[in-house]
Design a protein around this motif. Sequence first.
Motif, PDB file in Angstrom:
ATOM      1  N   GLY A  13       0.881  -1.265   0.109  1.00 44.69           N
ATOM      2  CA  GLY A  13      -0.233  -0.086  -0.025  1.00 44.69           C
ATOM      3  C   GLY A  13       0.837   1.352  -0.083  1.00 44.69           C
ATOM      4  N   ASP A  14       0.044   2.411   0.201  1.00 42.09           N
ATOM      5  CA  ASP A  14       0.479   3.796   0.231  1.00 42.09           C
ATOM      6  C   ASP A  14       0.789   4.151   1.700  1.00 42.09           C
ATOM      7  OD1 ASP A  14       1.037   6.507   0.075  1.00 42.09           O
ATOM      8  OD2 ASP A  14      -0.214   6.861  -1.220  1.00 42.09           O
ATOM      9  N   ALA A  26      11.479   8.073   4.951  1.00 43.35           N
ATOM     10  CA  ALA A  26      12.741   7.827   4.809  1.00 43.35           C
ATOM     11  C   ALA A  26      13.435   9.067   3.979  1.00 43.35           C
ATOM     12  CB  ALA A  26      12.685   6.681   3.479  1.00 43.35           C
ATOM     13  N   GLY A  33      12.795  17.572   2.713  1.00 39.46           N
ATOM     14  CA  GLY A  33      12.259  16.836   1.763  1.00 39.46           C
ATOM     15  C   GLY A  33      12.848  16.385   0.535  1.00 39.46           C
ATOM     16  N   GLY A  34      12.203  15.619  -0.177  1.00 40.01           N
ATOM     17  CA  GLY A  34      12.769  15.141  -1.467  1.00 40.01           C
ATOM     18  C   GLY A  34      11.996  14.466  -2.291  1.00 40.01           C
ATOM     19  N   GLY A  35      12.329  13.208  -2.799  1.00 36.15           N
ATOM     20  CA  GLY A  35      11.486  12.467  -3.766  1.00 36.15           C
ATOM     21  C   GLY A  35      10.938  11.147  -3.104  1.00 36.15           C
ATOM     22  N   GLY A  36      10.268  10.147  -3.822  1.00 39.82           N
ATOM     23  CA  GLY A  36       9.937   8.878  -3.167  1.00 39.82           C
ATOM     24  C   GLY A  36       8.987   9.297  -2.055  1.00 39.82           C
ATOM     25  N   ALA A  40       6.042  11.973  -0.956  1.00 38.24           N
ATOM     26  CA  ALA A  40       4.616  11.723  -0.924  1.00 38.24           C
ATOM     27  C   ALA A  40       4.004  12.363   0.625  1.00 38.24           C
ATOM     28  CB  ALA A  40       4.557  10.061  -0.946  1.00 38.24           C
ATOM     29  N   PRO A 122       8.033   2.650   5.742  1.00 38.62           N
ATOM     30  CA  PRO A 122       8.499   1.979   4.305  1.00 38.62           C
ATOM     31  C   PRO A 122       9.856   1.277   4.347  1.00 38.62           C
ATOM     32  CG  PRO A 122       9.186   4.227   4.832  1.00 38.62           C
ATOM     33  CD  PRO A 122       8.645   3.553   6.080  1.00 38.62           C
ATOM     34  N   GLY A 123      10.030   0.774   3.118  1.00 35.22           N
ATOM     35  CA  GLY A 123      11.196  -0.014   3.000  1.00 35.22           C
ATOM     36  C   GLY A 123      12.547   1.164   2.948  1.00 35.22           C
ATOM     37  N   SER A 125      15.689   3.128   2.686  1.00 31.91           N
ATOM     38  CA  SER A 125      16.739   3.014   1.691  1.00 31.91           C
ATOM     39  C   SER A 125      16.678   2.131   0.469  1.00 31.91           C
ATOM     40  CB  SER A 125      18.028   2.497   2.512  1.00 31.91           C
ATOM     41  OG  SER A 125      18.781   3.358   3.412  1.00 31.91           O
ATOM     42  N   GLY A 127      14.927   2.356  -2.039  1.00 31.05           N
ATOM     43  CA  GLY A 127      14.541   3.219  -3.354  1.00 31.05           C
ATOM     44  C   GLY A 127      15.616   3.922  -3.993  1.00 31.05           C
ATOM     45  N   TYR A 129      18.158   5.112  -2.531  1.00 36.79           N
ATOM     46  CA  TYR A 129      19.271   4.859  -1.981  1.00 36.79           C
ATOM     47  C   TYR A 129      20.038   3.486  -2.331  1.00 36.79           C
ATOM     48  CZ  TYR A 129      19.344   9.515   1.064  1.00 36.79           C
ATOM     49  OH  TYR A 129      19.443  10.493   1.398  1.00 36.79           O
ATOM     50  N   VAL A 160       5.181  -1.593   5.171  1.00 41.12           N
ATOM     51  CA  VAL A 160       4.189  -1.094   3.931  1.00 41.12           C
ATOM     52  C   VAL A 160       5.198  -1.223   2.966  1.00 41.12           C
ATOM     53  CG1 VAL A 160       2.620   0.728   3.030  1.00 41.12           C
ATOM     54  CG2 VAL A 160       2.921   0.752   5.496  1.00 41.12           C
ATOM     55  N   ASP A 163       5.702  -2.114  -3.537  1.00 41.58           N
ATOM     56  CA  ASP A 163       5.574  -2.873  -4.832  1.00 41.58           C
ATOM     57  C   ASP A 163       5.985  -4.223  -4.468  1.00 41.58           C
ATOM     58  OD1 ASP A 163       8.960  -3.454  -4.913  1.00 41.58           O
ATOM     59  OD2 ASP A 163       8.698  -1.749  -4.088  1.00 41.58           O
ATOM     60  N   SER A 166       9.130  -5.910  -2.993  1.00 39.27           N
ATOM     61  CA  SER A 166       9.289  -5.728  -1.596  1.00 39.27           C
ATOM     62  C   SER A 166       8.286  -6.736  -0.425  1.00 39.27           C
ATOM     63  CB  SER A 166       8.961  -4.223  -1.010  1.00 39.27           C
ATOM     64  OG  SER A 166       9.750  -3.094  -1.727  1.00 39.27           O
TER      65      SER A 166
HETATM   66  N1  AR6 Z   1       4.344   4.336   0.495  1.00 43.15           N
HETATM   67  C1  AR6 Z   1       4.838   3.435   0.845  1.00 43.15           C
HETATM   68  N2  AR6 Z   1       6.136   3.221   0.252  1.00 43.15           N
HETATM   69  C2  AR6 Z   1       6.783   4.167  -0.805  1.00 43.15           C
HETATM   70  C3  AR6 Z   1       5.994   5.034  -0.982  1.00 43.15           C
HETATM   71  C4  AR6 Z   1       4.637   5.379  -0.609  1.00 43.15           C
HETATM   72  N3  AR6 Z   1       3.893   6.314  -0.657  1.00 43.15           N
HETATM   73  N4  AR6 Z   1       6.605   5.629  -1.719  1.00 43.15           N
HETATM   74  C5  AR6 Z   1       7.814   5.311  -2.179  1.00 43.15           C
HETATM   75  N5  AR6 Z   1       7.844   4.033  -1.450  1.00 43.15           N
HETATM   76  P1  AR6 Z   1      12.652   6.269  -1.249  1.00 43.15           P
HETATM   77  P2  AR6 Z   1      15.225   6.217   0.182  1.00 43.15           P
HETATM   78  C6  AR6 Z   1       8.774   2.960  -1.313  1.00 43.15           C
HETATM   79  O1  AR6 Z   1      13.477   6.379  -2.612  1.00 43.15           O
HETATM   80  O2  AR6 Z   1      15.625   4.638  -0.739  1.00 43.15           O
HETATM   81  C7  AR6 Z   1      14.273  10.894  -1.123  1.00 43.15           C
HETATM   82  O3  AR6 Z   1      14.342  11.847  -1.989  1.00 43.15           O
HETATM   83  C8  AR6 Z   1       9.972   2.705  -2.244  1.00 43.15           C
HETATM   84  O4  AR6 Z   1       9.259   1.863  -3.421  1.00 43.15           O
HETATM   85  O5  AR6 Z   1      11.552   7.063  -0.809  1.00 43.15           O
HETATM   86  O6  AR6 Z   1      15.479   5.616   1.553  1.00 43.15           O
HETATM   87  C9  AR6 Z   1      14.676  11.306   0.389  1.00 43.15           C
HETATM   88  O7  AR6 Z   1      14.710  12.609   0.468  1.00 43.15           O
HETATM   89  C10 AR6 Z   1      10.963   2.216  -1.628  1.00 43.15           C
HETATM   90  O8  AR6 Z   1      10.894   0.699  -1.567  1.00 43.15           O
HETATM   91  O9  AR6 Z   1      13.721   6.197   0.047  1.00 43.15           O
HETATM   92  C11 AR6 Z   1      16.059  10.817   0.349  1.00 43.15           C
HETATM   93  O10 AR6 Z   1      16.963  12.002  -0.478  1.00 43.15           O
HETATM   94  C12 AR6 Z   1      10.933   2.841  -0.410  1.00 43.15           C
HETATM   95  O11 AR6 Z   1       9.738   3.521  -0.462  1.00 43.15           O
HETATM   96  C13 AR6 Z   1      16.036   9.480  -0.594  1.00 43.15           C
HETATM   97  O12 AR6 Z   1      14.801   9.608  -1.396  1.00 43.15           O
HETATM   98  C14 AR6 Z   1      12.119   3.883  -0.032  1.00 43.15           C
HETATM   99  O13 AR6 Z   1      12.256   4.612  -1.262  1.00 43.15           O
HETATM  100  C15 AR6 Z   1      16.040   8.371   0.461  1.00 43.15           C
HETATM  101  O14 AR6 Z   1      16.101   7.275  -0.285  1.00 43.15           O
END
Ligand code: AR6
Length: 180
Positions: A13-14, A26, A33-36, A40, A122-123, A125, A127, A129, A160, A163, A166
């Motif tokens: 889920g989300d 994460a 803030g950032g992506g991923g 969200a 969430p998982g 690192s 994504g 990372y 949570v 994909d 995971s």
């Molecule tokens: N709900 C649950 N899991 C999610 C969601 C969501 N809405 N969106 C993504 N994931 P990542 P990181 C999963 O890249 O690897 C950011 O820019 C995703 O599929 O979000 O720790 C931060 O600011 C993956 O399995 O985090 C940092 O710069 C997991 O969440 C950097 O990314 C983590 O992916 C951190 O990278």
Amino acid sequence: METITSRIRIIKGDITKIQADAIVNAANTSLLGGGGVDGAIHRAGGTEILEACRKIVARQGGCKVGEAVITSAGKLDAKFVIHTVGPVWNNGNNNEDEKLANCYSNSMKLAAENGCHSIAFPGISTGIYKFPKDRAAGIAIKTIYDFLKTHDLPGQVILVCFDDESLRVLNEPSNTYNTH
Ligand code: AR6
């Protein structure tokens, strides 16, 4: 009797839609803030979370890898967002396993200190990372299990998955602490 493993739930889920006292973000060391999942959570939670992060940055200058900080959760259903900073995967040459385990244990510690019963992760690192998902899954389950053995966090710990990969690795039978 309720076992520790029955308190660890793995779902797809989300995380922004999950009902839990605390949801974990994460984040990165800037906390701004950032992506991923970070993007969200800030999008769904609104500016209140960023404002709270800015205050922490002003006070202590961000967050180190493996550590965690807690803020309010803005418009999210959760009471708190716990921001932790996972390690960037570097082929295992930079103590990434230990740093990732610290993310889980420090986040749960903060949740327990703030009276949370449930927490959703969430998982971290896995994504942007690039931490290998299967390796991260084993570390997450083992660290959560060990924490619940010795600390007071009475509710559920929800993992949570965003994909299928995971979800699959968290449910691997080779995982010693598998919840099945
Ligand atoms: N709900 C649950 N899991 C999610 C969601 C969501 N809405 N969106 C993504 N994931 P990542 P990181 C999963 O890249 O690897 C950011 O820019 C995703 O599929 O979000 O720790 C931060 O600011 C993956 O399995 O985090 C940092 O710069 C997991 O969440 C950097 O990314 C983590 O992916 C951190 O990278």
